[in-house]
Structures are given as C-alpha cells and as structure tokens.
Design an enzyme around this catalytic site. Sequence first.
Site, mmCIF file in Angstrom:
data_model
loop_
_atom_site.group_PDB
_atom_site.id
_atom_site.type_symbol
_atom_site.label_atom_id
_atom_site.label_comp_id
_atom_site.label_asym_id
_atom_site.label_seq_id
_atom_site.Cartn_x
_atom_site.Cartn_y
_atom_site.Cartn_z
ATOM 1 N N GLY A 197 0.794 -1.026 -0.069
ATOM 2 C CA GLY A 197 0.189 -0.040 0.055
ATOM 3 C C GLY A 197 0.979 1.223 0.150
ATOM 4 O O GLY A 197 2.109 1.319 -0.482
ATOM 5 N N ILE A 240 3.067 16.292 10.081
ATOM 6 C CA ILE A 240 4.380 15.041 10.130
ATOM 7 C C ILE A 240 4.768 14.968 8.942
ATOM 8 O O ILE A 240 6.122 15.024 8.625
ATOM 9 C CB ILE A 240 3.889 13.802 10.640
ATOM 10 N N GLU A 296 8.487 16.311 7.184
ATOM 11 C CA GLU A 296 9.449 15.187 6.910
ATOM 12 C C GLU A 296 10.059 15.501 5.592
ATOM 13 O O GLU A 296 11.423 15.489 5.309
ATOM 14 C CB GLU A 296 8.856 13.949 6.969
ATOM 15 N N ASP A 349 -6.791 2.877 7.384
ATOM 16 C CA ASP A 349 -6.934 4.262 7.158
ATOM 17 C C ASP A 349 -8.712 4.841 6.641
ATOM 18 O O ASP A 349 -8.888 5.780 6.625
ATOM 19 C CB ASP A 349 -6.096 5.000 5.988
ATOM 20 N N HIS A 382 0.916 1.742 11.747
ATOM 21 C CA HIS A 382 1.016 0.689 12.918
ATOM 22 C C HIS A 382 -0.285 0.439 13.482
ATOM 23 O O HIS A 382 -0.715 -0.672 14.210
ATOM 24 C CB HIS A 382 2.025 0.964 14.015
ATOM 25 N N HIS A 412 24.156 2.055 31.143
ATOM 26 C CA HIS A 412 24.646 3.290 30.895
ATOM 27 C C HIS A 412 25.846 3.031 29.948
ATOM 28 O O HIS A 412 26.565 2.175 30.134
ATOM 29 C CB HIS A 412 25.159 3.678 32.341
#
Lengths: 132, 506
Positions: free
Chosen positions: B78, B222, B226, B353, B362, B485
């Site tokens: 898609g 967005i 981008e 969508d 997602h 760390h």
Amino acid sequence: MNATRVLRQAAQHAERKPSIRFLGKRTIPVSVDHTPQPHPASPTHSLPESFKSSHTTFSSYRDHAQQFGPLRKTITAASAGIGGKAGSDLGPVAAPKGYYFDRNELPSRFHRAPLTAAEIEAIETGGAASFA
Amino acid sequence: MLSQRLIARTVARPAFVPSSLPRIVSSTSRWSRTYASAAEEKDLVIVGGGVAGYVAAIKAGQEGMKVTCIEKRGTLGGTCLNVGCIPSKSLLNNSHLYHQILHDSKHRGIEVGDVKLNLKQLMKAKEQSVSGLTKGVEFLFKKNGVEYIKGAGAFQDEHTIKVQLNDGGETSVRGKNILIATGSEATPFPGLEIDEQRVITSTGAIALEQVPKKLVVIGGGIIGLEMASVWSRLGSQVTVVEFLDQIGGPGMDLEIAKSAQKILKKQGINFKTGTKVLSGDKSGELVKLEVDSAKGGKAETLEADVVLVAIGRRPYTGGLGLENIGLELDERGRVIIDSEYRTKIPHIRCVGDVTFGPMLAHKAEEEAVAVVEYIKKGYGHVNYGCIPSVMYTFPEVAWVGQSEQDLKKAGIKYRVGTFPFSANSRAKTNLDTDGMVKMIADPETDRLLGVHIIGPNAGEMIAEGTLALEYGASSEDIARTCHAHPTLAEAFKEAAMATYAKAIHF
C-alpha cells in the site's frame, strides 16, 4: 530472635510493590457480548440506526423468523415480509389503467431472451442475412 | 409522454419488487451446467493489500483460514511501503547523512573532500528498499497460503467481489467474510491541481528528479515536515505554511512542537504558522500562492518551483461499489464500523485508514490482527489510547498517550517531569544534545498518562513509553527499572524520576 522477625516484617512492608504485576496466562473470556457497540475511535461515539438489530434475544428472532411465511402466525404485520399478509390484502395484481409493467421487472426467468447480433441482422434484412 | 410512462412504471413497481420474492435460481444457472469447484467460497476476502490488508491476510493464513487478498497497485504494502513511510525514511536517512557530512563532520574531526549529491542514486537506494520489502510481503503470502489477486475489486453483492484484473479480463471471488482495507489518499488543495511535477503530494515529493530551488509546503503536519527536512537538507529553500499556530498537527504536545519548530528553523526551514493559503496559480514559470494570516491581515504572495500539498489524507473507497451493497460512509468519507470492525452488514468488516482512528500504519496493523481474531475467535484487542506517533525529522519527535493540552482541556490534573538530552551522557558523546523527554503522570496514583520525546532516536525510545502506558505503569515503575549506561534511554528513566521525585543528573 523476635527482634529479627520484627525487622524482617518491617522490611517486607517497606518493599515497593510495582504497579505492573504478572496476571498469569492470558485467557479469552468465556462469554463475549457481540452486540454492536460504537467503535472506540468513532467521533460521534454512537452507531447509526441501521446497526441496531431488532432482535435482542433468540426468542424474539424466532418470533420473526420466516420459512415460507412467518413461523409464528401471531406476526401478521406488513413488516413481517412475505406471507405476513394475506395475498388478497395486497390488492389487485393487475396494473391499474395507464400503468404498464415490463416483463424485465419480473424475476429473471421471465425476462426476454437476449438477442444475438445475427438474429438482429436477420430481422432487419427480413431473413435475407441468414442466406447471404 | 415517454417520461410520464416511465414515472408511472416507477410508481407501480413495488407490487413486483423481485427482491421480496424468494430467489430460487438465476436464469443462467437454471439452464447451464456449473461445477462446484468453480466458485469456491473463501473464509476471508480482503480488498486492499496495504499494511492493513496484507497483515490481515497473513494472520488469517496463520489461523488456517482460506484467504484471498485483492490489490490493484501491482505491488503489496500500500501507501506505506510504496509511496509513504518506507521510501520517505530512506530519503530522510540518506539526506541526513549527506547534510551531516557537509555541515557536521569537521568539528567531529572528520575532514572530507568534495561532497556531491547524486540524486539519481539516492532515489535508486530508496527504490531498492521498497522493492525488497514488497517482495518480502509476497513471499510471506506464499508462506502462509494467501491467494493474491492483482486487480481492482468491487462489491457485486454482499458476498461477491468482482475483480478487474490488471492483466486484463475479470474474475469474481466469494467470501464468507469480507474485509475492506482500501486505505487513504492525499487530500487535494481546492483550486490547485496536483500534477506531481510542480504541485505535488507526498507521492511526488519522494520522486522529484531535481532539487527545487524553492519549495513551499502547505501543511506543517508530520508528512509536510519530513519532506521539508529532506529537500531542505538537499539544498532547497523551504517554507512551511501552517494554518494552526503550532506545527506537528493537533496530537503533538505544544511545548514539544515549539521546541521542534525552533530546532528546524535553526536547520534553515522557514515557517509561516497561523497562515492560510487563499489561492494558487501555476500558470507561470513559478507557482504562486496567495497567503494571509489565519486571523486576517496583510496578504502576501509566495513563489516556489514546487509546491507540496500536505494538508492531510482522506479515506479511499473509489470504485469499491459500496452503493451496490448499501454501505454508509460518515461525513468525512470513512466507513462506519462498530467496536468489532463490523459494518452494518456484519460479515463485511473494515480496518485501517479507510475507517475511524488515526491514519497510521501501525494502528492499521493492530486492527488487522484484531479483526482476524474477532472473526476466528470472537475476541480481539486494540488500545486506541496507546498508539504512538513519530515524526522522523532530525531530531525525531515521538509521543504516546495524552498531551498537556489534552489534559487541560479535559480538566484532568497531572504532574510533569522532564529531562533534557543536554544532560544525558550518550547524547553528549554523540554531540546530539537537542531535545528532551517529557513525562506526564496522575498526581495521586502516579499512573503514566503520556510521554513526549524530542531528541535523537525518539522513535525507538517511545516504544518503552508505549509498553509502560499499555501495562498501566507508574512513573516510579519506570524510574526503578534499571537502564544501561551510557544510553539515550537513561534520559527516559531520568524523566520518570523527575516526574515522581527528582532527576539525579539535572
């Protein structure tokens, strides 16, 4: 000895319990209500009327179920569909004056058979095309 | 006369409505011989092979269902895989490398010679990523026994999809269940015709053949930001015109949006927020846009070689034949569904969508898995309060859950904790110290309500916030979890510490 036990118990109480806890193996609920509910992301938080089933229970569905007409003869409303009303109540089958029905409005088995291009040509030429 | 006759016929018709009569056989099947194998009914027929459609197809295959997926593009995946998320990430990554080599290598102790942009090769690299992934999905179809039909599907009736095959001819597929997953398309700008050369959508923006001197982006969401980043890095003079007073779209936390705008402006992108585009004219050599303050003010004209229209996306149901089955759309063209993704015709479901919720790949994937589970097991799960959003600019911006403005609007009390990357050791060593982690929690229970990150690798780091939010963690739970760390993720832990108590390193 006692003092140590008291201290241990106090330490246990002081230990932080995380919010996240293991709940055990995931299981699918035994009974899930499948009645249509609004989608969580729906902006209106509601469903159109068309989603609502008129039958909330099986007995209600059974009351309205049909097989060559309603199964329960108490359902006589026109909304019960085919057989809900006596044929004579539906009025005359013949078209009123000035109204016409085309046979293509009947179920498909009554439709005219489609003409082939050869047939059309044969008709237009008075049959001469069949011998050309 | 003829029209009167036709009206009279229409009025008289109800007495002979064929649909109210029991249908026995069609005229053709009555007289012709058919074979049982000719019209095998599938358990699931999926219209659309995008992220929603292909994931549902694979999941259905894994669940042992007989499944067919119909896609007209010719490749699976898609918008996301072909012209959206994936190609844009390729361009974002490689343009960032180019920009970094040009402007950010000398002070790191790396001196390079003549640096040149090879746009053709940049696009080729993008295409390689795309074709590799789309072929991968085709392989997964074969692996999971999914039948793949290349063509445009349309409803013939409630159980039958007629397919105009891409190679010519047509076929039809019958399904016990049908899934609509036809996705979305870019919303056009009224009065400005899209030609994908000078007036482009995101599809054109990932395939420009040369770097435009001046690029105007309509829409500071967005996608717009981008693409603005890509072409700005490659040398365009970019102006972003946004109707709202903030960039990033309505979901982005206001404090983070302001920070993002400041950083992107430093990188050379111009912003016109609170500005509306009145009209556009592409008749001349340059495309001209008339813009004005959204609240009214002095109009001005912007000129550009290329104008990118990025004002949002709209559901795509064109040619699907919904009118043949009487399915309703809402006022924004979305297919109306219930909580189990059923339309009003219960065996026809819809995800992605083309229906409610954010237009994110997602989210579509989650729904695709859930809808197959609803069909097969009667039970599925998607948490719409816990769907992350990521903007892949540099630095990245990512968030999940509620923003400060959401909570203020809802009158919910909250506590905020922040930690800047400038105080994080790994960000310091990387010389990428722009940004911060912001955490929002309930002041009484300490339960996490939202996480907002702007900074390096924010898109990866948000996964930890999403997991915590899904599990209903408190900020203390995160703060007491050991983080390695030196990592950027320590900033996440420290922000959690700042939320329930105090950060150590700030």
